[in-house]
Design an enzyme around this catalytic site. Structure first.
Site, short mmCIF file in Angstrom:
data_model
loop_
_atom_site.label_atom_id
_atom_site.label_comp_id
_atom_site.label_asym_id
_atom_site.label_seq_id
_atom_site.Cartn_x
_atom_site.Cartn_y
_atom_site.Cartn_z
N MET A 60 -5.70 -7.10 8.20
CA MET A 60 -5.17 -6.24 9.24
C MET A 60 -6.01 -4.98 9.30
SD MET A 60 -1.20 -6.98 8.84
CE MET A 60 -1.35 -6.51 7.16
N SER B 107 13.41 -42.59 -13.43
CA SER B 107 12.28 -41.73 -13.14
C SER B 107 12.24 -41.56 -11.63
CB SER B 107 10.99 -42.38 -13.65
OG SER B 107 9.89 -41.61 -13.24
N ARG C 124 -3.19 3.28 8.47
CA ARG C 124 -3.51 2.14 7.61
C ARG C 124 -2.40 1.11 7.60
NH1 ARG C 124 -4.71 4.79 1.91
NH2 ARG C 124 -5.96 2.91 1.66
N LYS D 97 0.84 -1.20 0.00
CA LYS D 97 0.00 0.00 0.00
C LYS D 97 0.88 1.25 0.00
CE LYS D 97 -3.80 -0.50 2.40
NZ LYS D 97 -4.34 -0.75 3.73
N GLU E 224 13.63 -44.26 -6.02
CA GLU E 224 12.72 -43.88 -4.94
C GLU E 224 13.25 -44.32 -3.58
OE1 GLU E 224 8.94 -45.75 -5.78
OE2 GLU E 224 9.94 -47.38 -6.83
N GLY F 213 -8.35 -7.29 4.09
CA GLY F 213 -9.16 -7.36 5.31
C GLY F 213 -8.51 -8.04 6.49
N ARG G 217 0.72 -47.13 -14.13
CA ARG G 217 0.79 -48.06 -13.00
C ARG G 217 -0.01 -49.31 -13.31
NH1 ARG G 217 -0.23 -43.00 -9.05
NH2 ARG G 217 -0.47 -42.08 -10.96
N ARG H 33 5.22 -49.09 -15.60
CA ARG H 33 5.87 -49.59 -14.39
C ARG H 33 5.36 -50.99 -14.10
NH1 ARG H 33 4.94 -46.59 -8.81
NH2 ARG H 33 2.94 -47.64 -8.93
N TYR I 219 12.04 -34.43 -18.24
CA TYR I 219 10.59 -34.25 -18.27
C TYR I 219 9.99 -34.34 -16.87
CZ TYR I 219 10.08 -39.30 -17.65
OH TYR I 219 10.13 -40.56 -17.14
N CYS J 112 8.06 -38.49 -11.64
CA CYS J 112 6.63 -38.80 -11.65
C CYS J 112 6.14 -38.68 -10.21
CB CYS J 112 6.38 -40.18 -12.20
SG CYS J 112 7.23 -41.48 -11.32
N GLY K 270 10.69 -41.29 -8.41
CA GLY K 270 9.38 -41.50 -7.79
C GLY K 270 9.39 -40.71 -6.49
N THR K 271 9.06 -39.44 -6.61
CA THR K 271 9.31 -38.55 -5.46
C THR K 271 8.34 -38.75 -4.30
OG1 THR K 271 8.14 -36.84 -6.67
CG2 THR K 271 10.55 -36.76 -6.69
N ASN K 272 7.21 -39.42 -4.55
CA ASN K 272 6.35 -39.72 -3.39
C ASN K 272 7.08 -40.66 -2.44
OD1 ASN K 272 4.40 -38.24 -4.64
ND2 ASN K 272 3.18 -39.98 -5.31
N ASP K 273 7.55 -41.77 -3.02
CA ASP K 273 8.26 -42.72 -2.18
C ASP K 273 9.62 -42.20 -1.74
OD1 ASP K 273 6.89 -45.01 -1.39
OD2 ASP K 273 6.85 -45.75 -3.45
N ARG L 82 -3.41 -1.26 -6.52
CA ARG L 82 -2.61 -2.48 -6.44
C ARG L 82 -3.01 -3.36 -7.61
NH1 ARG L 82 -5.87 -4.16 -1.19
NH2 ARG L 82 -7.88 -4.45 -2.16
N HIS M 33 -16.29 -9.03 0.61
CA HIS M 33 -15.23 -9.90 1.11
C HIS M 33 -15.30 -11.29 0.47
CE1 HIS M 33 -13.44 -12.74 4.04
NE2 HIS M 33 -12.51 -11.81 4.11
P1 ADP Z 1 -7.71 -2.19 3.58
O1 ADP Z 1 -6.30 -2.58 3.44
O2 ADP Z 1 -8.50 -3.06 4.45
O3 ADP Z 1 -8.35 -1.92 2.24
P2 ADP Z 1 -7.33 0.64 3.81
O4 ADP Z 1 -6.16 1.13 4.55
O5 ADP Z 1 -7.24 0.68 2.34
O6 ADP Z 1 -7.71 -0.79 4.34
O7 ADP Z 1 -8.57 1.50 4.28
C1 ADP Z 1 -9.86 1.13 3.98
C2 ADP Z 1 -10.63 2.29 3.41
O8 ADP Z 1 -10.58 3.40 4.26
C3 ADP Z 1 -10.08 2.81 2.11
O9 ADP Z 1 -10.57 2.08 1.03
C4 ADP Z 1 -10.60 4.20 2.06
O10 ADP Z 1 -11.89 4.20 1.52
C5 ADP Z 1 -10.63 4.56 3.51
N1 ADP Z 1 -9.48 5.44 3.80
C6 ADP Z 1 -8.24 5.07 4.16
N2 ADP Z 1 -7.45 6.14 4.30
C7 ADP Z 1 -8.21 7.21 4.02
C8 ADP Z 1 -7.99 8.62 3.98
N3 ADP Z 1 -6.80 9.13 4.24
N4 ADP Z 1 -9.02 9.41 3.63
C9 ADP Z 1 -10.21 8.88 3.35
N5 ADP Z 1 -10.49 7.59 3.39
C10 ADP Z 1 -9.52 6.75 3.71
MG MG Z 2 6.90 -45.94 -5.48
MG MG Z 3 -7.79 -0.74 0.90
#
Ligand code: ADP
Ligand code: MG
Ligand code: MG
Length: 876
Positions: free
Chosen positions: A107, A765, A96, A26, A746, A105, A562, A618, A852, A832, A767-770, A340, A456
């Site tokens: 952290m 060949s 953030r 980020k 193997e 989601g 086999r 085999r 192979y 294999c 035989g990486t399982n064994d 991203r 989510h």
């Molecule tokens: P996550 O990694 O869970 O997406 P973010 O750090 O992106 O969390 O924050 C989630 C949301 O919070 C962002 O999508 C944005 O809408 C809002 N947000 C984060 N920073 C700001 C900011 N400086 N001003 C306004 N909204 C923000």
């Molecule tokens: Mg075998």
């Molecule tokens: Mg975000």
């Protein structure tokens, strides 16, 4: 002195990857956007190194970091002309999280930080918008209490819900300043009750509380689970971004949204996303209000919409990849908050890669490297049969494509439990949250009652390559009674349903499926992959159906056929048992002669399909007891056939019992004790070839493989046996047949003695399982009980039966390769077993200079792509 704080737009000399290591994804991308002069609210990033320090030093933050942060806040104050904690024009910030790779989601983030009982009044006066100020404050209290003070979110949500109920309104937007004022008071009471302290009013205390909480969230349970599932190292840590707030909740000329530069489900080049007018942050994904399609922005906010489109183009040119962005509009001004590389379905990944080559944004090689080979899996598996009868019981949004059937389950833990019993489940939730990750991973598909295309559930399912239908408003879930109702249907836990994430339909029962379409963009990627790979790709297959599938998927031969799998057929098993239970070689030969025609026709069919490609056969490998009769009826059948008594058979079974069958009388040891077995198998192979010749079918070159060899003497003896049989048949049919004889490596001893063994072998060949089993001395069948402990204690990074253990098993492979080729330069080498279709292991095979890899039919395209990637990575 090491730099630990980086202002956006001023990350100095950091290289591209380094930048993500230190700033997190980020932070690095915010810095990049600032450099592109896009509208990014000012701010700074605290390095991931501080997170590591924090977690190793009793949650302490270095003094230097505190001092420098103060300076950076001053810079933000200068730019925004606001002041942190000020009583007339307060600066608010967001705190953030952001690790090197996105962990959606997992952290925490705190918005509107810097508000307290006094600054909220200042904010109100400054903006002449009391509702906005109070709405921001209550959001801040909610988030801060949850993230920093550890108070569960539902305490606050319930208060809001009840209040709305009493007032008779539905939307949050219908609450006014006074309403929020009252709720803020109630919120603070909750904080007092739960923490025995007042909600913190000191803005510096707020700031460092939030920053510490983000560092702590790196080690939250859900973040750890996510890392484990996605193989993300624990030591990376998260960075923290502190950024001036911009507000999407100040009125009708404000909005907040998320968007993708291309459709992440289909890959089509079109704007895709959702936004909400007069809203903040997580409102769009939280599902509290239903967001609007981004395209309607063209009507409601045309200027912003055009600006966004321009920025999307700019970002795609910069990153050469589809972007997933977050933005906010404050009083008709656009602010970029995140970009991203967007998660996408494998179908979209392929289309985007191919399109971007056409658009000259990337090269063929880059396109190949961009696709996650493991994800192809979802494309290769069947989709719903259009002609099958379907009883549609509900529909929702087509959030992640593919079809899946399974038993309905309402909890993540239950889905996990059933997976252990190898049962397919569909996880049904009102909406999912990061706590459900383990269950989403365990389930075959996900169905939610609430949430949009960027909810989510949708995002995570697409990431996992799992079918998902989201926002199916018709279904009413009752967690308590463990059922859901949709129209006239009542579906209980355990009932089977089918979901189609491509169309958003939910169906009763299990709906049959059809083969996937692997033409078009898919085949283009495969053609490119074939162009750039050196490793050949074969398949493990012993049935005509599998062999055909594998050929369709591009297998260039069979790397492991086999023969014992051919023995289990109902018609043959009696003769197989006769053979095993025979006391004399005469009886055994009689039983074997009954098996001969079956084996011969099996080979004939396979040779026909393979049409001249190499086929590694085999000879019989598993411990004989696997074939023994178990029921009394089975025993009686054999007794009749062999004309001996029931009790004789029983005592013979006892005689054959082994303490440790995997290390017992199996593999070439059977061939040494009962040469007539291998002789029959070879006879079947060569006679099948003679038949092929008669029928003018292109002759395959069989590679006859002798399993479980550990000494040169074993293969010397058994090679003679093969040659003798071959000679006999060539003479009697007066034909010439080309064939090879080789062995499976193997056992560790075989790897060590590879030089002697290669004297008698044309190929090895692995035989990486064994080989994994015998190198570690860990039984594949029993390791389930403790493997998890090993992964948890970081003894194993990954299950060594899934991804090859390069340092141990890999070392043996390298030794065997070197010593084998020292003896015989032309020695052909392959692998294999399950590892042949695992991209990481394929990469190892390329490095180890094998010829192979061989894998199960559905993994053939994965291996083809992985082989190309391995080669390209090596050359880099
Ligand atoms: P996550 O990694 O869970 O997406 P973010 O750090 O992106 O969390 O924050 C989630 C949301 O919070 C962002 O999508 C944005 O809408 C809002 N947000 C984060 N920073 C700001 C900011 N400086 N001003 C306004 N909204 C923000
Ligand atoms: Mg075998
Ligand atoms: Mg975000």
């Amino acid at each position: 002195m090491e730099k630990l704080i980086f202002r956006f737009n001023n990350n100095g000399s950091l290289g591209k990857t380094e930048s993500k290591d230190i700033l997190g994804g980020k932070g690095a991308n915010l810095a990049q956007m600032a450099k592109l002069k896009l509208p990014v609210p000012p701010g700074f990033t605290i390095s991931t190194k501080v997170c590591d320090y924090f977690n190793k030093n009793n949650n302490k933050i270095p003094k230097k970091v505190i001092q420098q942060s103060k300076k950076e806040i001053q810079i933000i104050e200068k730019i925004t002309k606001k002041k942190f904690g000020d009583l007339s024009n307060p600066l608010l910030v967001s705190v953030r999280s952001g690790a090197k790779v996105s962990m959606p989601g997992m952290m925490d983030t705190v918005l509107n930080l810097g508000l307290n009982d006094k600054t909220v009044i200042a904010l109100k006066n400054k903006t002449s918008n009391g509702r906005f100020a109070k709405d921001s404050y209550r959001r801040f209290i909610q988030m801060y209490s949850n993230v920093v003070l550890g108070i569960e979110a539902h305490f606050f949500e319930e208060l809001i819900d009840n209040y709305k109920l009493t007032k008779g309104v539905i939307q949050d937007t219908e609450l006014d300043e006074n309403d929020w004022d009252g709720l803020i008071k109630n919120f603070k009471d909750i904080v007092k009750e739960k923490t025995k302290k007042n909600f913190p009013q000191n803005v510096d205390e707020q700031l460092w509380g939030a920053i510490s909480a983000v560092f702590l969230s790196w080690n939250s349970k859900r973040a750890k689970t996510y890392r484990k599932i996605n193989y993300i190292p624990d030591h990376w840590g998260t960075a923290v971004n502190v950024q001036a707030m911009v507000f999407g909740n100040m009125g009708q000329d404000c909005a907040t949204g998320v968007a993708f530069t291309r459709n992440p489900s289909t890959g089509k080049k079109e704007l895709f996303g959702e936004y909400l007018i007069n809203a903040q942050g997580e409102d769009v994904v939280a599902g509290t209000r239903t967001p609007q399609n981004i395209l309607t922005m063209g009507k409601f906010m045309p200027k912003i919409f055009n600006q966004l489109k321009k920025i999307f183009k700019q970002l795609e040119i910069k990153y050469k990849n589809m972007q997933d962005i977050e933005f906010t509009v404050e009083n008709n001004k656009l602010w970029m908050l995140q970009t991203r590389s967007g998660k996408r379905t494998s179908k979209a990944a392929i289309k985007i890669a191919v399109d971007m080559v056409k658009e000259k944004l990337i090269t063929e090689k880059e396109a190949i490297l961009r696709i996650d080979a493991n994800m192809l899996d979802t494309l290769l598996h069947p989709t719903l049969d259009e002609n099958a009868e379907k009883k549609i019981i509900a529909s929702g949004l087509p959030a992640s494509p593919g079809a899946a059937s399974g038993k309905v389950t309402f909890s993540a833990d239950e889905a996990e439990r059933l997976k252990e019993q190898l049962q397919d489940t569909i996880l049904v939730r009102v909406e999912t949250s990061p706590e459900d990750i383990n269950g989403m991973h365990a389930a075959k598909g996900i169905l939610t009652a609430r949430g949009g295309m960027t909810s989510h559930a949708a995002v995570v399912a697409r990431g996992m390559g799992k079918p998902c239908v989201s926002g199916s408003g018709e279904i009413k879930i009752n967690y308590e009674k463990k059922l859901f109702i949709s129209g006239n249907f009542e579906i209980k836990e355990g009932d089977t349903i089918t979901i189609d994430g491509g169309s958003g339909k939910v169906m009763l029962g299990e709906v049959p499926t059809v083969k996937p379409d692997i033409s078009g963009d898919f085949s283009k990627i495969m053609i490119w992959a074939d162009k750039y790979r050196k490793l050949k790709v074969r398949t493990n297959s012993e049935t005509p159906t599998d062999t055909k599938t594998a050929r369709d998927f591009g297998a260039e031969g069979i790397g492991l056929c086999r023969t014992e799998h051919m023995f289990f057929d109902e018609k043959r098993i009696v003769s197989v048992r006769e053979m095993i239970l025979s006391k004399t070689s005469e009886d055994r030969k009689k039983a074997l002669s009954k098996l001969l025609p079956y084996q011969k026709s099996d080979f004939f069919e396979i040779f026909k399909i393979m049409n001249g490609l190499p086929v590694t056969v085999r000879l019989l490998d598993p411990p004989l007891h696997e074939f023994l009769p178990k029921t009394d009826k089975d025993i009686n059948d054999i007794a009749d056939e062999l004309d001996i008594s029931h009790s004789d058979i029983k005592s013979r079974i006892i005689e054959l019992h082994e303490q440790n069958p995997m290390l017992g009388h199996r593999g070439c040891r059977l061939g040494i004790s009962f040469p007539e077995i291998y002789q029959m198998q070879c006879q079947a192979i060569f006679e099948a070839l003679a038949d092929c010749k008669k029928k003018k079918i292109k002759l395959v070159i069989p590679e006859i493989m002798i399993p479980l060899v550990s000494t040169a003497a074993e293969i010397q003896i058994l090679r003679n046996l093969v040659d003798e049989t071959a000679n006999k048949i060539q003479k009697s049919h007066s034909i010439k047949i080309k064939y090879y004889v080789g062995t499976m490596i193997e056992l560790p001893r075989a790897a060590l003695r590879a030089k002697d063994i290669a004297k008698y072998a044309d190929f090895f060949s692995f035989g990486t399982n064994d080989l994994t089993q015998t190198t570690f001395g860990i039984s594949r069948d029993d390791s389930g009980k403790f493997l998890n402990d090993y992964v948890e204690n970081k003894i194993f990074n990954k299950d060594p039966f899934v991804s090859i253990d390069e340092r141990g098993v890999g070392e043996l492979i390298k030794i065997a390769t070197e010593r084998g080729r020292m003896q015989k330069k032309s020695l052909k080498l392959g692998i294999c077993g399950e590892h042949g279709g695992d991209p990481t292991s394929v990469e190892f095979c390329e490095k180890a200079k094998l010829n192979y890899v061989s894998c199960s039919p559905y993994r053939v395209p994965i291996a083809r792509l992985a082989a190309a990637q391995a080669y390209l990575k090596k050359k880099k």
